[in-house]
Design an enzyme around this catalytic site. Structure first.
Site, short mmCIF file in Angstrom:
data_model
loop_
_atom_site.label_atom_id
_atom_site.label_comp_id
_atom_site.label_asym_id
_atom_site.label_seq_id
_atom_site.Cartn_x
_atom_site.Cartn_y
_atom_site.Cartn_z
N CYS B 190 0.88 -1.20 -0.15
CA CYS B 190 0.03 0.03 -0.06
C CYS B 190 0.81 1.11 0.01
CB CYS B 190 -1.21 0.25 1.31
SG CYS B 190 -0.49 0.60 2.79
N HIS B 485 -0.67 1.73 7.93
CA HIS B 485 -1.37 1.58 6.63
C HIS B 485 -1.50 2.93 5.83
CE1 HIS B 485 -4.23 0.02 3.76
NE2 HIS B 485 -5.03 0.98 4.24
#
Lengths: 181, 554
Positions: B190, B485
């Site tokens: 990500c 994240h």
């Protein structure tokens, strides 16, 4: 100018009077200095738009309050049922395609760990890579010796923020440990 | 290209100043010049007599403000300045001795005259010790001056091609703008997806790839069967702008990137900013090799530099003599330390931390202020002064000489933890504006401020590049240094979209404001608004992957 605790001393000591006089003079000088500088900045139109900045801060504060409110959970915290196209996605990407290195069919969500082994970049292979040949690849010097790109465990190194998988199923991906079958 | 409004206003003179100028012109200023004294910190004062302090001619006082009359050179204090104008008709204009500012005794106010400031600056340049290119440090405007490293990109290069590549796009009927497509997470990727989303929506970069400026067909590297990151990027752009909305897997790009950046090639969580720099480097390498340019990024014309490259100026000033040494360095982005000046330090006996982390609340403007603030180098960091010929205490100040088309601001959200001798992440909230005016951080503004904000043409003033930017992408991070994240928010036609790997959702701007920003992407305002119009008319990719499906939401 006189300071509160010096009021009693003032009448008696000429030294105390003199020093508080000098202090007062210095302070006045500094105040006028700042005033003159600000006067120029204002007259020349160099000052910032503080109203706009205050408004921006107010909007941000409001937004943070709304987001922190537990009754606003769900979409605010990213728990979506469908995306804008009406699709739903599994936590591990399920698309299957061919690996361009070895030709095998791989599930998208497991492509990176597969590729690592496939290209010979697994942990055992990595230990053989010398750092000198790869350090030169970094063009943009950011002046911090700690920021050499270490492929090794990052427990005490480098200025970087690591990422995980999607927030929904973070436990699917471990941090660097690769016990893939 | 829009011309920037002049960075300062020229205030209208009072009647007394106008009358004085009419009668005496600048002759009074010139004769004052010999009494002007410049300090190493850039400030000027009036030194009338070498050894005696000035005193008021009425009361013989020496305290408070003193003003020297421009016509007869008599000195008055602030109490008696008006008296002087009453006794001598026409003697209204004086100069503040301490700050060398014009003062109108009749109006009892500070007044401004560009000619006065010019003569003060002229004296500065004479007084302050200079290197051979001293004129550059202050930079009186020189019309023929060669601009450093590729100033002002010609925007016409990025106009839509006039011919066959341009097809009216039927997908315009869909209610979502082009280029919105999820990216599959390939395993801890990500960090890559978040940066890709930002690059995919950087107007000049997007236009470059979508108009096939670099494509597999034409790329020589490809036919020579060599690795080419720009080709792979072109593949990603084509796929994402094809109109297909099922999530795309950037596997080919990952493979090529790992081959390019071997030291980053591993299955693990990584830093988005590192990836960003690495990709730009990959584009630069391939493009410069293709054209046999030198590796000097100062004049580099590769698309990565044309879009992201700016120029930073660093001034190191000797605090003893005022000699300033100036250097210029190109940069692809600006990394900022968090400004903690707005932090409220609670005492030991406070309640548990709030959900948002510490009670620090900094702003992006505060970080930029911090970046351009003069920094006194410690006495253990004395630098060699060419003028003094000795190691001296110095101060350093950064500023921006040339802004890029797309400005990437990276927040250094890490610090050394004194307790545990490791790096730890700073989760403090940082406010960032959607519209950003970079004028106060330009070299011309910073240098002007150093010399007391005089009305003077400082180097860089003549630039016509706009300083107003609009944000179009924010890469945010949640989690710790080791595990977290990334999510990117995109701003398209003033609507915000959340890009979380495969998931694209519309969000309210409040969500974006409240997020924890890590990298912010700003583009020139004119390019932002132009891009919003262009989205409906983008050329369709000529690749076979182009789909014509419509998003089925309305």
């Amino acid at each position: 100018m006189s300071l509160p605790n010096e009021e009693n001393a003032m009448s008696s000591s000429p030294d105390a009077q003199l020093s508080s006089h000098v202090f007062g003079d210095l302070l006045d000088s500094i105040i006028v200095d700042v005033a003159s500088e600000c006067h120029r900045i204002a007259k020349l139109g160099l000052d910032r738009n503080f109203e706009e900045e205050e408004e921006e801060l107010r909007l941000s504060a409001q937004a943070r309050v709304r987001v922190a409110d537990p009754s606003n959970s769900g979409e605010a915290n990213g728990k979506y049922v469908v995306d804008i196209f009406g699709q739903n996605h599994p936590s591990v990407a399920s698309e299957v395609f061919e690996c361009m290195n070895c030709g095998r069919s791989i599930v998208a969500g497991r492509f990176a760990p597969h590729l690592e082994k496939c290209m010979g970049k697994g942990r055992k292979a990595r230990l053989k890579v010398t750092r000198s040949s790869t350090a030169a690849q970094t063009r943009n010097s950011r002046g911090n010796p700690a920021s050499t790109y270490s492929a090794y465990s990052n427990s005490n190194s480098t200025n970087r923020l690591s990422n995980g998988a999607s927030a929904v199923a973070g436990e699917e991906y471990s941090n660097g440990a690769l016990e893939e079958p | 290209m829009s011309t920037r409004k002049p960075s300062y206003a020229n205030p209208k003179p009072c009647n007394h100043l106008s009358a004085y100028k009419l009668k005496y012109g600048s002759s009074g200023y010139k004769s004052l010049q010999k009494s002007l004294k410049s300090a190493p910190n850039g400030r000027t004062s009036v030194r009338i007599h070498e050894t005696k302090i000035p005193r008021c001619s009425f009361c013989n006082g020496f305290e408070g403000r003193l003003y020297i009359c421009l016509i007869c050179s008599s000195v008055s204090c602030s109490n008696h300045a008006v008296l002087h104008t009453q006794l001598e008709i026409g003697h209204d204009l004086a100069v503040d001795v301490q700050r060398a500012e014009l003062f109108c005794c009749a109006c009892s106010d500070q007044v401004y005259d560009p000619d006065f400031d010019k003569s003060v600056m002229a004296k500065h340049m004479l007084d302050l010790p200079c290197s051979t290119n001293s004129a550059d440090s202050i930079g009186e405007r020189l019309c023929e001056r060669k601009r450093l490293g590729g100033s002002g990109v010609v925007l016409s290069e990025f106009k839509k091609p006039e011919k066959s590549g341009f097809v009216r796009d039927h997908r315009a009927k869909s209610c979502y703008p082009l280029g919105l497509r999820g990216l599959n997470n390939l395993g801890n990727t990500c960090f890559m997806n978040s940066v890709l989303q930002a690059l995919l929506h950087a107007p000049p970069l997007r236009n470059y790839f979508l108009s096939d400026r670099h494509s597999r067909r034409t790329c020589r590297k490809r036919t020579a069967n060599r690795l080419c990151l720009p080709c792979e990027l072109h593949g990603v752009y084509s796929a994402v702008y094809s109109g297909d909305w099922t999530p795309y897997s950037p596997a080919q790009l990952l493979y090529s990137w790992w081959q390019h950046s071997e030291n980053l090639a591993s299955y693990e969580q990584q830093d988005a900013h590192e990836f960003f720099i690495s990709v730009l480097d990959g584009i630069h390498e391939k493009e410069t090799k293709a054209r046999n340019h030198t590796k000097d990024s100062g004049d580099c014309q590769c698309i990565a530099h044309r879009v992201f490259s700016g120029l930073l100026r660093s001034d190191v000033t000797c605090m003893t003599c005022g000699f300033t040494s100036t250097t210029y360095d190109p940069c692809l982005d600006i990394s900022l330390n968090l400004d903690t000046s707005r932090c409220s330090w609670s005492d030991a006996s406070n309640k548990p931390a709030k959900a948002n982390g510490s009670s620090c609340s900094s702003t992006l403007l505060g970080c930029l202020d911090l970046f351009t603030k003069p920094e006194k180098l410690g006495s253990d960091q004395k630098l060699y002064c060419q003028n003094c010929q000795e190691l001296r205490d110095s101060s350093k100040q950064m500023s921006i000489r040339k802004l890029p088309m797309v400005l990437c601001l990276h927040i250094k959200r890490f610090e050394h933890s004194l307790v545990r001798k490791m790096m730890r992440k700073i989760d403090s909230y940082l406010h960032f504006p959607f519209s950003l005016d970079m004028t106060p951080y330009l070299s011309s503004s910073i240098v002007r401020n150093r010399f007391g904000n005089r009305i003077f043409a400082f180097e860089g003033d003549e630039s016509e590049m706009s300083t107003e930017f609009e944000i179009f992408a924010v890469v945010t991070h949640s989690g710790t240094l080791d595990s977290g994240h990334y999510v990117t928010y995109l701003r398209i036609q003033d609507q915000w979209y959340k890009c979380d790997n495969a998931w694209i959702n519309e969000v309210d701007e409040g969500i974006v404001r409240a997020s924890q920003c890590y990298m912010m992407f700003y583009v020139h305002k004119t390019l932002y608004y132009k891009a919003n119009i262009d989205l409906r008319h983008l050329p369709v990719s000529t690749q076979k992957e182009a789909f014509q499906r419509m998003a089925g939401c309305c």
